[in-house]
Scaffold this motif. Structure first.
Motif, PDB file in Angstrom:
ATOM      1  N   SER A  23     -32.725-107.501 -10.918  1.00  0.00           N
ATOM      2  CA  SER A  23     -32.515-106.939  -9.592  1.00  0.00           C
ATOM      3  C   SER A  23     -31.093-106.391  -9.495  1.00  0.00           C
ATOM      4  O   SER A  23     -30.249-106.677 -10.331  1.00  0.00           O
ATOM      5  CB  SER A  23     -32.763-108.022  -8.533  1.00  0.00           C
ATOM      6  N   PHE A  24     -30.842-105.612  -8.481  1.00  0.00           N
ATOM      7  CA  PHE A  24     -29.535-105.002  -8.281  1.00  0.00           C
ATOM      8  C   PHE A  24     -28.498-106.087  -8.045  1.00  0.00           C
ATOM      9  O   PHE A  24     -28.744-107.055  -7.318  1.00  0.00           O
ATOM     10  CB  PHE A  24     -29.610-104.053  -7.076  1.00  0.00           C
ATOM     11  N   ASP A  25     -27.322-105.957  -8.638  1.00  0.00           N
ATOM     12  CA  ASP A  25     -26.240-106.929  -8.463  1.00  0.00           C
ATOM     13  C   ASP A  25     -25.404-106.525  -7.253  1.00  0.00           C
ATOM     14  O   ASP A  25     -24.484-105.727  -7.359  1.00  0.00           O
ATOM     15  CB  ASP A  25     -25.384-106.996  -9.732  1.00  0.00           C
ATOM     16  N   TRP A  26     -25.718-107.088  -6.092  1.00  0.00           N
ATOM     17  CA  TRP A  26     -25.040-106.738  -4.856  1.00  0.00           C
ATOM     18  C   TRP A  26     -23.603-107.214  -4.827  1.00  0.00           C
ATOM     19  O   TRP A  26     -22.806-106.753  -4.026  1.00  0.00           O
ATOM     20  CB  TRP A  26     -25.820-107.273  -3.654  1.00  0.00           C
ATOM     21  N   HIS A  27     -23.236-108.134  -5.722  1.00  0.00           N
ATOM     22  CA  HIS A  27     -21.866-108.636  -5.770  1.00  0.00           C
ATOM     23  C   HIS A  27     -20.929-107.706  -6.533  1.00  0.00           C
ATOM     24  O   HIS A  27     -19.754-107.602  -6.178  1.00  0.00           O
ATOM     25  CB  HIS A  27     -21.827-110.028  -6.402  1.00  0.00           C
ATOM     26  N   ALA A  28     -21.414-107.039  -7.585  1.00  0.00           N
ATOM     27  CA  ALA A  28     -20.505-106.317  -8.472  1.00  0.00           C
ATOM     28  C   ALA A  28     -20.864-104.863  -8.760  1.00  0.00           C
ATOM     29  O   ALA A  28     -19.992-104.087  -9.123  1.00  0.00           O
ATOM     30  CB  ALA A  28     -20.401-107.067  -9.803  1.00  0.00           C
ATOM     31  N   ALA A  29     -22.108-104.484  -8.617  1.00  0.00           N
ATOM     32  CA  ALA A  29     -22.515-103.121  -8.975  1.00  0.00           C
ATOM     33  C   ALA A  29     -21.929-102.110  -7.989  1.00  0.00           C
ATOM     34  O   ALA A  29     -21.765-102.412  -6.799  1.00  0.00           O
ATOM     35  CB  ALA A  29     -24.032-103.007  -8.992  1.00  0.00           C
ATOM     36  N   PRO A  30     -21.615-100.909  -8.464  1.00  0.00           N
ATOM     37  CA  PRO A  30     -21.128 -99.862  -7.553  1.00  0.00           C
ATOM     38  C   PRO A  30     -22.210 -99.519  -6.526  1.00  0.00           C
ATOM     39  O   PRO A  30     -23.386 -99.416  -6.863  1.00  0.00           O
ATOM     40  CB  PRO A  30     -20.866 -98.673  -8.470  1.00  0.00           C
ATOM     41  N   ILE A  31     -21.796 -99.351  -5.280  1.00  0.00           N
ATOM     42  CA  ILE A  31     -22.716 -99.011  -4.196  1.00  0.00           C
ATOM     43  C   ILE A  31     -22.342 -97.631  -3.676  1.00  0.00           C
ATOM     44  O   ILE A  31     -21.181 -97.359  -3.402  1.00  0.00           O
ATOM     45  CB  ILE A  31     -22.647-100.049  -3.057  1.00  0.00           C
ATOM     46  N   SER A  32     -23.359 -96.782  -3.529  1.00  0.00           N
ATOM     47  CA  SER A  32     -23.152 -95.452  -2.956  1.00  0.00           C
ATOM     48  C   SER A  32     -24.153 -95.249  -1.824  1.00  0.00           C
ATOM     49  O   SER A  32     -25.029 -96.081  -1.594  1.00  0.00           O
ATOM     50  CB  SER A  32     -23.355 -94.375  -4.026  1.00  0.00           C
ATOM     51  N   ARG A  33     -24.049 -94.119  -1.149  1.00  0.00           N
ATOM     52  CA  ARG A  33     -25.012 -93.821  -0.078  1.00  0.00           C
ATOM     53  C   ARG A  33     -26.437 -93.732  -0.623  1.00  0.00           C
ATOM     54  O   ARG A  33     -27.392 -93.976   0.103  1.00  0.00           O
ATOM     55  CB  ARG A  33     -24.633 -92.523   0.632  1.00  0.00           C
ATOM     56  N   ALA A  34     -26.588 -93.412  -1.902  1.00  0.00           N
ATOM     57  CA  ALA A  34     -27.919 -93.270  -2.499  1.00  0.00           C
ATOM     58  C   ALA A  34     -28.489 -94.595  -3.007  1.00  0.00           C
ATOM     59  O   ALA A  34     -29.651 -94.641  -3.407  1.00  0.00           O
ATOM     60  CB  ALA A  34     -27.854 -92.275  -3.652  1.00  0.00           C
ATOM     61  N   THR A  35     -27.720 -95.670  -2.974  1.00  0.00           N
ATOM     62  CA  THR A  35     -28.198 -96.962  -3.470  1.00  0.00           C
ATOM     63  C   THR A  35     -29.355 -97.448  -2.603  1.00  0.00           C
ATOM     64  O   THR A  35     -29.222 -97.564  -1.379  1.00  0.00           O
ATOM     65  CB  THR A  35     -27.062 -98.015  -3.459  1.00  0.00           C
ATOM     66  N   ALA A  36     -30.485 -97.731  -3.238  1.00  0.00           N
ATOM     67  CA  ALA A  36     -31.662 -98.228  -2.514  1.00  0.00           C
ATOM     68  C   ALA A  36     -31.443 -99.682  -2.107  1.00  0.00           C
ATOM     69  O   ALA A  36     -30.890-100.472  -2.866  1.00  0.00           O
ATOM     70  CB  ALA A  36     -32.902 -98.121  -3.391  1.00  0.00           C
ATOM     71  N   ILE A  37     -31.856-100.013  -0.900  1.00  0.00           N
ATOM     72  CA  ILE A  37     -31.803-101.405  -0.446  1.00  0.00           C
ATOM     73  C   ILE A  37     -33.051-102.081  -0.988  1.00  0.00           C
ATOM     74  O   ILE A  37     -34.168-101.723  -0.635  1.00  0.00           O
ATOM     75  CB  ILE A  37     -31.712-101.479   1.086  1.00  0.00           C
ATOM     76  N   THR A  38     -32.833-103.039  -1.871  1.00  0.00           N
ATOM     77  CA  THR A  38     -33.926-103.717  -2.561  1.00  0.00           C
ATOM     78  C   THR A  38     -34.261-105.043  -1.882  1.00  0.00           C
ATOM     79  O   THR A  38     -33.552-105.489  -0.975  1.00  0.00           O
ATOM     80  CB  THR A  38     -33.515-104.006  -4.017  1.00  0.00           C
ATOM     81  N   LYS A  39     -35.330-105.663  -2.353  1.00  0.00           N
ATOM     82  CA  LYS A  39     -35.704-106.983  -1.833  1.00  0.00           C
ATOM     83  C   LYS A  39     -34.622-108.017  -2.101  1.00  0.00           C
ATOM     84  O   LYS A  39     -34.517-109.002  -1.395  1.00  0.00           O
ATOM     85  CB  LYS A  39     -37.021-107.449  -2.461  1.00  0.00           C
ATOM     86  N   SER A  40     -33.795-107.763  -3.117  1.00  0.00           N
ATOM     87  CA  SER A  40     -32.735-108.715  -3.458  1.00  0.00           C
ATOM     88  C   SER A  40     -31.450-108.467  -2.660  1.00  0.00           C
ATOM     89  O   SER A  40     -30.433-109.107  -2.916  1.00  0.00           O
ATOM     90  CB  SER A  40     -32.424-108.639  -4.957  1.00  0.00           C
ATOM     91  N   TYR A  41     -31.486-107.550  -1.665  1.00  0.00           N
ATOM     92  CA  TYR A  41     -30.286-107.205  -0.908  1.00  0.00           C
ATOM     93  C   TYR A  41     -29.619-108.453  -0.341  1.00  0.00           C
ATOM     94  O   TYR A  41     -30.272-109.348   0.184  1.00  0.00           O
ATOM     95  CB  TYR A  41     -30.610-106.242   0.242  1.00  0.00           C
ATOM     96  N   ARG A  42     -28.283-108.479  -0.435  1.00  0.00           N
ATOM     97  CA  ARG A  42     -27.474-109.555   0.138  1.00  0.00           C
ATOM     98  C   ARG A  42     -26.287-108.933   0.862  1.00  0.00           C
ATOM     99  O   ARG A  42     -25.742-107.918   0.437  1.00  0.00           O
ATOM    100  CB  ARG A  42     -26.937-110.499  -0.951  1.00  0.00           C
ATOM    101  N   ASN A  43     -25.855-109.580   1.953  1.00  0.00           N
ATOM    102  CA  ASN A  43     -24.675-109.140   2.695  1.00  0.00           C
ATOM    103  C   ASN A  43     -23.431-109.667   1.984  1.00  0.00           C
ATOM    104  O   ASN A  43     -22.801-110.610   2.425  1.00  0.00           O
ATOM    105  CB  ASN A  43     -24.712-109.672   4.132  1.00  0.00           C
ATOM    106  N   THR A  44     -23.074-109.043   0.885  1.00  0.00           N
ATOM    107  CA  THR A  44     -21.947-109.481   0.065  1.00  0.00           C
ATOM    108  C   THR A  44     -20.659-108.781   0.498  1.00  0.00           C
ATOM    109  O   THR A  44     -20.693-107.833   1.289  1.00  0.00           O
ATOM    110  CB  THR A  44     -22.201-109.149  -1.412  1.00  0.00           C
TER     111      THR A  44
END
Length: 93
Positions: A23-44
């Motif tokens: 799943s997407f690493d919400w803690h460390a992966a780069p986030i852009s406007r195009a980043t999809a909000i996945t089921k693993s989304y966290r308010n990091t």
């Protein structure tokens, strides 16, 4: 036998996606406007930094917005930033 798609996600020989995809690493992966909000989304802190950059220093998570983020409808982080700004503008009316 496994192969890789053009975007690098594993697929089984039958063509179905491998259920063990990372799943997407919400803690460390780069986030852009195009980043999809996945089921693993966290308010990091990483997500918070993105929203502060997009929405300004007044950004805060609130329960209705967090529920909207996780409502199961496909959306991107750009959609989320736009929604937060819309909600804030509505509060000021």
């Amino acid at each position: 036998m496994r192969s890789r798609t053009a975007v690098g996600s594993p697929v089984a020989a039958s063509g179905r996606k491998d259920m063990k995809m990372k799943s997407f690493d919400w803690h460390a992966a780069p986030i852009s406007r195009a980043t999809a909000i996945t089921k693993s989304y966290r308010n990091t802190q990483n997500a918070r930094r993105f929203f502060i950059k997009e929405c300004g220093g007044g950004f805060e998570f609130d329960r209705p917005f967090m529920a909207w983020l996780r409502d199961g409808v496909e959306k991107t982080m750009g959609d989320a930033a736009d929604e937060w700004l819309r909600r804030e503008a509505e509060k000021r009316q």
